[in-house]
Design a protein around this motif. Structure first.
Motif, short mmCIF file in Angstrom:
data_model
loop_
_atom_site.label_atom_id
_atom_site.label_comp_id
_atom_site.label_asym_id
_atom_site.label_seq_id
_atom_site.Cartn_x
_atom_site.Cartn_y
_atom_site.Cartn_z
N ARG A 314 0.84 -1.22 0.00
CA ARG A 314 0.00 0.00 0.00
C ARG A 314 0.87 1.26 0.00
N ILE A 315 1.98 1.21 0.72
CA ILE A 315 2.89 2.37 0.75
C ILE A 315 3.50 2.55 -0.65
N ALA A 316 3.83 1.43 -1.28
CA ALA A 316 4.37 1.52 -2.65
C ALA A 316 3.33 2.16 -3.58
N THR A 317 2.07 1.80 -3.40
CA THR A 317 1.01 2.38 -4.23
C THR A 317 0.87 3.88 -3.96
N LEU A 318 0.94 4.23 -2.68
CA LEU A 318 0.84 5.65 -2.32
C LEU A 318 1.97 6.44 -3.00
N GLN A 319 3.14 5.84 -3.02
CA GLN A 319 4.28 6.54 -3.63
C GLN A 319 4.05 6.70 -5.15
N LEU A 320 3.44 5.68 -5.77
CA LEU A 320 3.15 5.80 -7.21
C LEU A 320 2.12 6.90 -7.47
N LEU A 321 1.20 7.07 -6.51
CA LEU A 321 0.23 8.18 -6.67
C LEU A 321 0.96 9.52 -6.59
N LEU A 331 -6.95 14.75 -13.67
CA LEU A 331 -8.14 13.91 -13.81
C LEU A 331 -9.23 14.25 -12.81
N LEU A 332 -8.81 14.67 -11.63
CA LEU A 332 -9.79 14.88 -10.55
C LEU A 332 -10.37 16.29 -10.56
N GLN A 333 -10.69 16.75 -11.73
CA GLN A 333 -11.37 18.05 -11.87
C GLN A 333 -12.86 17.78 -12.09
N PRO A 334 -13.73 18.47 -11.34
CA PRO A 334 -15.15 18.11 -11.36
C PRO A 334 -15.81 18.15 -12.73
N ALA A 335 -15.56 19.20 -13.49
CA ALA A 335 -16.32 19.35 -14.75
C ALA A 335 -15.85 18.38 -15.82
N PHE A 337 -14.21 15.29 -15.09
CA PHE A 337 -13.85 13.98 -14.53
C PHE A 337 -14.42 12.83 -15.36
N ARG A 338 -13.55 11.88 -15.70
CA ARG A 338 -13.98 10.65 -16.39
C ARG A 338 -13.40 9.47 -15.63
N GLU A 339 -14.31 8.66 -15.11
CA GLU A 339 -13.87 7.52 -14.30
C GLU A 339 -12.95 6.59 -15.11
N LYS A 340 -13.27 6.44 -16.40
CA LYS A 340 -12.49 5.53 -17.23
C LYS A 340 -11.01 5.96 -17.27
N ALA A 341 -10.81 7.26 -17.35
CA ALA A 341 -9.43 7.76 -17.40
C ALA A 341 -8.70 7.45 -16.10
N LEU A 342 -9.42 7.53 -14.99
CA LEU A 342 -8.80 7.22 -13.70
C LEU A 342 -8.45 5.73 -13.63
N THR A 378 -12.48 1.09 -6.94
CA THR A 378 -13.90 1.37 -6.77
C THR A 378 -14.18 1.91 -5.37
N GLU A 379 -13.52 1.33 -4.38
CA GLU A 379 -13.69 1.84 -3.00
C GLU A 379 -13.17 3.28 -2.90
N ILE A 380 -12.09 3.56 -3.60
CA ILE A 380 -11.54 4.93 -3.58
C ILE A 380 -12.52 5.88 -4.27
N LEU A 381 -13.13 5.41 -5.34
CA LEU A 381 -14.14 6.24 -6.01
C LEU A 381 -15.29 6.55 -5.06
#
Ligand code: SF4
Length: 467
Positions: A314-321, A331-335, A337-342, A378-381
């Motif tokens: 999980r820490i490795a994943t956090l670092q990749l983020l 990607l995380l802009q409201p207007a 946002f496309r889930e597919k891109a995420l 999906t849980e993060i979404l």
């Protein structure tokens, strides 16, 4: 934020039988002895869960203008804070203790490292009589006793009730799918808006990016390591990591306490090679950030954790983020946002070592393993992205409603069994993520607060009134 009509309907639905609404009660868990949970309270404080405006024990109003940064070394818990007390601005440190007398018991009153403390927070009122917090140069420090009824959140989860069909089962069958769906929608909206409010509260203090970063860390820690991962993201803020892109991985693993000699001694060749690279960077930070430095080190829960969910992965994943943050932010802009891109970004997260390792001790796996798999994303979404984005752009609710439910959520499976076991429209009621979230809300508000094996739970009668 303004509550949507659907979200407002849910507390009204609950309030008839519960003063105050049980959704609050579900969070207002009895506070155990504060000492063992001090790290959780510190984390809640730093996220802004207690708010920003308080009264000191002597009755002065105090506002937190800047929550500062989480201290890694000796001295008070939070440095470079700014408070306004009785209209006067003060800059300095904030210390959080179990109770007032801990200030003296822990030796802060004679320690010059605590001299610039501007606020002493306390978790309990066990200290008898009036107690003065005094620095080594005899300056009085204002005290604030935190309201322990403030929601504790999910770090403490009560034991689950028995997994068997509940008393409300027949009512939900009689109600039919449309009325049941409208109850679910109100509960889902209510849950979403509460998550959103919390994210926005943290964003108001630390900025939107840091709020997202902490929330991602929290979600990656699900379920057994939420607290240490959240605190890791608080102690190593995103901005700090982004300013040291070559060192961020070493910092995350070093501060987490996983870069110790034992890990190296018992490692295979690829692990040693990877650890050696991290050590080359970590040694420069070690004295400042050594895991033993804070009085409350991170405690990882390693028992009963599935290998794929091991905190090291999980820490490795956090670092990749962190590494992909500019793309993630775009990607995380409201207007737009496309889930597919995420999902595409998540699928592209690869790591030469962690693609093939469960832990630092495990032998490599021939088959690569996703670091941010579909269910976790999906849980993060559900817990991070949509709560924040829908509040900023309501049309995203429609996209949110289309997401299929993940298959590995034990709590929602248990909730579905209790409420809808054998329901003729089970798929229609539980097949989507938002429905799963609604079930979790009802489960937390009713099932987890019921201690009578359904006998005294008001849900069946309350639901029957909707018919
Ligand atoms: S506790 Fe209440 S909501 Fe939960 S299963 Fe029993 S009757 Fe239903």
């Amino acid at each position: 934020m303004n509550c949507s009509p659907q979200a407002a309907a849910y507390p009204a639905f609950l309030a008839e039988h519960f003063p105050p609404p049980p959704s609050l009660l579900a969070e207002l868990l009895p506070l155990p002895d504060p000492e063992p949970d001090e790290l959780a309270w510190q984390s809640r404080w730093f996220s802004g869960d207690f708010g920003r405006d308080f009264l000191t024990t002597s009755g002065s109003s105090v506002s937190i203008i800047d929550f500062g940064w989480w201290n890694h070394g000796a001295g008070p818990d939070f440095r470079d804070c700014v408070i306004s007390i009785a209209g006067e601005l003060r800059r300095g440190s904030i210390e959080l203790d179990g109770e007032a007398r801990d200030w003296d018991h822990h030796g802060h009153s004679t320690n010059p490292a605590y001299r610039d403390t501007v606020l002493h927070l306390q978790l309990s009122s066990h200290t008898k009589g009036e107690w003065f917090t005094r620095t080594d140069d005899h300056r009085l420090v204002p005290q604030v006793r935190l309201d322990l009824a403030t929601p504790l959140g999910d770090f403490n989860t009560p034991a689950p009730p028995a997994a068997h069909p509940g008393r409300c089962l027949n009512i939900f069958r009689q109600l039919g799918p449309d009325k049941t769906l409208s109850i679910l929608e109100a509960a889902a909206r209510y849950r979403l808006e509460r998550k959103s409010a919390r994210l926005q509260r943290t964003a108001a203090i630390h900025g939107r990016d840091q709020a997202l970063f902490q929330a991602f860390a929290d979600a990656l820690g699900y379920s057994r390591n939420r607290l240490p991962l959240t605190v890791l993201a608080q102690r190593l803020p995103l901005k700090f990591l982004l300013s040291r892109p070559d060192d961020s991985e070493a910092l995350l693993f070093g501060v987490s306490g996983f870069l110790h000699g034992q890990a190296f001694d018992h490692a295979d060749t690829p692990t040693r090679a990877w650890l050696r690279g991290l050590w080359d960077q970590w040694w420069r930070y070690r004295d400042t950030f050594a895991p033993g430095q804070p009085r409350l080190p991170l405690r990882w829960n390693l028992t009963g954790t599935r290998p794929l969910n091991h905190p090291q992965r999980r820490i490795a994943t956090l670092q990749l983020l962190v590494k992909n943050w500019p793309s993630l932010r775009r990607l995380l802009q409201p207007a737009t946002f496309r889930e597919k891109a995420l999902r595409t970004l998540a699928a592209s997260l690869h790591h030469p070592y962690w693609d093939h390792h469960y832990t630092l001790q495990a032998l490599p796996s021939a088959k690569p393993m996703a670091l941010l798999g579909s269910n976790r994303l999906t849980e993060i979404l559900a817990n991070v992205c949509y709560p924040l984005l829908i509040a900023e752009h309501e049309p995203l609710w429609a996209a949110y409603q289309k997401i299929p439910a993940p298959t590995d959520n034990e709590k929602s499976r248990r909730a579905a069994l209790r409420l809808f076991s054998g329901h003729p429209h089970l798929d229609q009621l539980t097949g989507k993520l938002w429905q799963q979230q609604a079930l979790l809300q009802i489960y937390e508000d009713f099932c987890l607060t019921d201690h009578t094996n359904c006998a005294a739970c008001p849900m069946p009668e309350q639901a029957a009134r909707q018919s």
